[in-house]
Motif scaffolding. Structure first.
Motif, short mmCIF file in Angstrom:
data_model
loop_
_atom_site.label_atom_id
_atom_site.label_comp_id
_atom_site.label_asym_id
_atom_site.label_seq_id
_atom_site.Cartn_x
_atom_site.Cartn_y
_atom_site.Cartn_z
N PRO B 13 35.37 54.64 50.03
CA PRO B 13 36.52 55.04 49.22
C PRO B 13 37.22 53.80 48.68
CG PRO B 13 36.55 56.03 51.42
CD PRO B 13 35.48 55.01 51.41
N LYS B 14 37.78 53.92 47.53
CA LYS B 14 38.57 52.84 46.97
C LYS B 14 37.78 51.54 46.89
CE LYS B 14 42.77 50.34 47.86
NZ LYS B 14 43.75 50.01 48.84
N SER B 15 36.46 51.66 46.69
CA SER B 15 35.65 50.45 46.66
C SER B 15 36.01 49.63 45.45
CB SER B 15 34.17 50.84 46.60
OG SER B 15 33.91 51.57 45.43
N GLY B 16 36.14 48.36 45.66
CA GLY B 16 36.46 47.47 44.56
C GLY B 16 35.51 46.29 44.60
N ALA B 17 35.90 45.24 43.95
CA ALA B 17 35.07 44.04 43.97
C ALA B 17 35.11 43.41 45.35
CB ALA B 17 35.59 43.06 42.93
N ILE B 19 34.10 39.88 47.85
CA ILE B 19 34.09 38.43 47.73
C ILE B 19 32.74 37.95 47.20
CG2 ILE B 19 33.21 37.81 50.01
CD1 ILE B 19 35.42 35.83 50.27
N ARG B 20 31.71 38.68 47.54
CA ARG B 20 30.38 38.30 47.10
C ARG B 20 30.23 38.43 45.58
NH1 ARG B 20 27.26 39.06 51.62
NH2 ARG B 20 27.88 41.25 51.52
N MET B 21 30.79 39.48 45.05
CA MET B 21 30.72 39.67 43.60
C MET B 21 31.50 38.57 42.89
SD MET B 21 31.43 43.76 43.83
CE MET B 21 31.41 44.10 42.07
N VAL B 22 32.63 38.21 43.47
CA VAL B 22 33.42 37.14 42.88
C VAL B 22 32.63 35.85 42.90
CG1 VAL B 22 35.49 35.72 43.12
CG2 VAL B 22 35.62 38.18 43.53
N ALA B 23 31.99 35.61 44.05
CA ALA B 23 31.20 34.37 44.20
C ALA B 23 30.12 34.30 43.13
CB ALA B 23 30.58 34.34 45.59
N LYS B 24 29.43 35.39 42.96
CA LYS B 24 28.37 35.41 41.96
C LYS B 24 28.92 35.17 40.56
CE LYS B 24 24.76 38.51 41.78
NZ LYS B 24 24.23 39.87 41.52
N GLU B 25 29.98 35.91 40.24
CA GLU B 25 30.62 35.78 38.92
C GLU B 25 31.03 34.33 38.64
OE1 GLU B 25 31.38 38.18 36.66
OE2 GLU B 25 32.75 37.08 35.34
N ALA B 26 31.53 33.67 39.70
CA ALA B 26 32.03 32.29 39.50
C ALA B 26 30.91 31.28 39.70
CB ALA B 26 33.17 32.02 40.46
N GLY B 27 29.78 31.73 40.15
CA GLY B 27 28.67 30.82 40.40
C GLY B 27 28.91 29.89 41.58
N VAL B 28 29.55 30.41 42.60
CA VAL B 28 29.78 29.60 43.80
C VAL B 28 29.40 30.43 45.02
CG1 VAL B 28 31.70 28.38 42.72
CG2 VAL B 28 32.14 30.43 44.08
N SER B 29 29.60 29.87 46.21
CA SER B 29 29.29 30.62 47.42
C SER B 29 30.51 31.42 47.88
CB SER B 29 28.89 29.67 48.54
OG SER B 29 30.03 29.02 49.02
N ALA B 54 37.34 34.44 37.94
CA ALA B 54 36.44 35.52 38.36
C ALA B 54 37.23 36.62 39.06
CB ALA B 54 35.36 34.98 39.28
N ILE B 55 38.16 36.19 39.91
CA ILE B 55 39.00 37.15 40.62
C ILE B 55 39.76 38.01 39.63
CG2 ILE B 55 41.12 37.33 41.99
CD1 ILE B 55 40.10 35.00 43.68
N GLU B 61 40.48 42.27 44.93
CA GLU B 61 41.56 42.32 45.90
C GLU B 61 40.94 42.25 47.29
OE1 GLU B 61 44.26 45.85 45.87
OE2 GLU B 61 45.04 44.72 44.18
N PRO B 62 41.41 41.36 48.13
CA PRO B 62 40.78 41.22 49.44
C PRO B 62 40.87 42.50 50.24
CG PRO B 62 42.82 39.96 49.33
CD PRO B 62 42.53 40.45 47.95
#
Lengths: 347, 347
Positions: B13-17, B19-29, B54-55, B61-62
């Motif tokens: 429920p309420k699934s959002g982005a 941290i992994r998606m952010v990492a990929k988007e920003a090209g970092v770990s 990216a965030i 949102e964490p």
DNA sequence: ATGAAAGCGCTAACAT
DNA sequence: ATGTTAGCGCTTTCAT
């Protein structure tokens, strides 16, 4: 402060027994323990008994964070209000809390201390922790509200209607109620009344003032005097109010009416003989001060219920952008009477 | 209710982005993302900028549960009170909330609705969700309190002192304050006063009644009349109180005093000429009713501060079983005066 | 009816 | 300075 906790790497504060320890103790798998924990049915009575004993023995307590992570929800609801010391809000909060706890939700509470920016910041900060947000008498600007509406976290507004903001709302029709109040005063012969305002930032204040303006159409001269909706601020604003030589005072709420009354009594102005006075909210106190206060019953219970119903629906994924109104009711008591000759201004 | 959400297995429920998606988007770990999130310092400004973008882009949102699980704490504090509609408690809650939010804690609030069993159940239910528990005017029995004291969750008591319970306490010395009040009445010539009680379950009530009993040593006849510490209950109890023909009424709190006053006014008994009356708490209202109420200032701010300080210490792992007192203060106003001839009993 | 195991999203130790 | 990865404790699918 304490340096002594640095020994273990990756320390786990408040660490207790885990489900794994229980499983081992009971000689079953973690899945089984989880099953008895979530009452998911199918566990043989004998095993269940063993598990319960193990839980008891180890003083096991489930970890809310882990459960929340796995379930995708912490089952918390956030409530934000402008002022934690105003009983009116708490009657609403109380009712919302009942609904929430019946449905297995806990309530996270925060105050914005009347500051719109802080309120938005608090909402944003609270959002990740909660499944839903309830804003009481929100003072967040329309654009901030729209931002909240865009997010996936269900949000419900109480006593705040804003055009172009797609959020469900539970409210009392303050404008209509205020017009009723004015009608009552008009029929008693009053022609000039002062509105002792609440905070300009408050939607209720705007609505009630709109009601006062509407009342002009019936021939009532209405004057606005700034105040804050508290006993103290109303007390202080009264001298300015009297400067306009009204025959009646419409106070923003009951608390303000108490402050106004206190000042009138200090000045030896009798209510309702020399001055009529009305409140708003109908807090328990209003019928126990002398004279008993004419006021508007603002149904906090219903409001809380409506708010929680709206929230339940949102939580269940049902889109509901309705505005639901709880009915206000005029309560005539002893603080209003026929218009007398205007009392002498004290300024 | 909604059956339509059953499609995905393991729905979030309420699934959002994440941290992994952010990492990929920003090209970092993910570690880098986590570092900028927790402000842990060392991230090259350029990377940090990319991460922030990216965030923003993903509306990330964490997830509080995940964070809580990893950190071993959700950073929540639970507050339980017997009555959510009593302003006195809210002033304390307000102050505690300020302290808590300064230290990065959120407040989970619950009401026990005056029921001791429910209060304990609520405490137990809340415990897994919070880092600490604050009990306002707890009505939990001594053994329940001891059970809570045994657990690892830091617990602080406000306005409840119980022998043999090893818990830090913030309190007002109600007994001493009540004796002071009695001394004041005695010196005005009163010899027979009725104590209009609060709930028997309340520690404050017990302490104040003890104070009344102590006052007997100075020659004051004190009678207890049962009530509940609310406007309404006090109003209703007054007829019984008058049956004892006292010259003064000591009400459990200001609200009760308002109720008592209301009844006295209905009966045409003048305060303080024919009857003296005192309250307790010094809520804002007490100085604005007519006559202004003689009462005891019970410092909610200080109490809230003390409670939060005690909690901070406990959270930091410092053992502190102290009882800290906030100082009460007698406020003499207009509702007390020289003892008059006892008024006629109305029964 | 029960167990094994794969995540849930994040943090931090460790390696580079 | 950054990446890889092993958990944190629980729920639930899948296999048995």
């Amino acid at each position: 402060m304490s340096e002594s906790a640095r020994q273990r790497k990756r320390q786990t504060p408040k660490s207790g027994a885990t489900i794994r320890m229980v499983a081992k103790e009971a000689g079953v798998s973690t899945a089984t323990v989880s099953r008895v924990l979530t009452q998911s049915g199918t566990v043989k009575p004998e095993l269940e008994e063993r598990v319960r004993r193990a839980i008891e023995a180890l003083g096991y307590e489930p970890n809310a964070a882990a459960r929340g992570l796995s379930n995708g929800s912490l089952r918390n609801i956030g409530i934000i209000m402008p002022d934690m010391t105003n009983p009116y809000f708490f009657h609403v909060v109380d009712q919302v809390t009942r609904g929430a706890s019946e449905d297995g939700y806990r309530v996270l509470m925060a105050s914005s201390y009347g500051n719109p920016d802080q309120e938005l910041a608090t909402a944003l900060e609270l959002r990740p922790q909660v499944d839903g947000l309830i804003l009481l008498s929100s003072r967040i600007g329309a654009s901030g509200l729209r931002e909240l509406a865009r997010a996936k976290t269900p949000t419900v507004l109480v006593n705040r209607v804003e055009q172009g903001v797609d959020l469900p709302v539970a409210a009392v029709d303050h404008m209509a109620a205020t017009m009723q109040l004015c009608g009552h005063l008009f029929s008693l012969g009053h022609r000039k009344v002062v509105y002792l305002s609440g905070s300009t930032l408050s939607w209720q204040d705007q609505e009630r003032w709109k009601g006062m303006l509407m009342a002009r159409h019936m021939g009532l001269e209405t004057v606005r005097v700034e105040s804050e909706g508290t006993i103290e601020s109303a007390y202080e604003a009264m001298d300015r109010a009297l400067g306009f030589k009204p025959t009646a005072i419409v106070a923003f709420n009951d608390l303000a009416a108490v402050g106004a009354l206190s000042r009138l009594q200090d000045l030896g102005i009798s209510v309702p003989d020399q001055m009529s006075l009305t409140g708003f909210d109908d807090i328990p106190l209003s019928r126990h001060i002398q004279p008993h206060l004419t006021t508007v019953h603002s149904p906090t219970r219903e409001l809380g219920d409506l708010a929680w119903n709206l929230m339940s629906q949102s939580l269940a994924g049902e889109a509901n952008l309705e505005v639901r109104y709880a009915l206000a009711e005029l309560i005539l008591r002893d603080s209003t009477g026929p218009a007398a000759r205007s009392v002498a201004s004290i300024q």
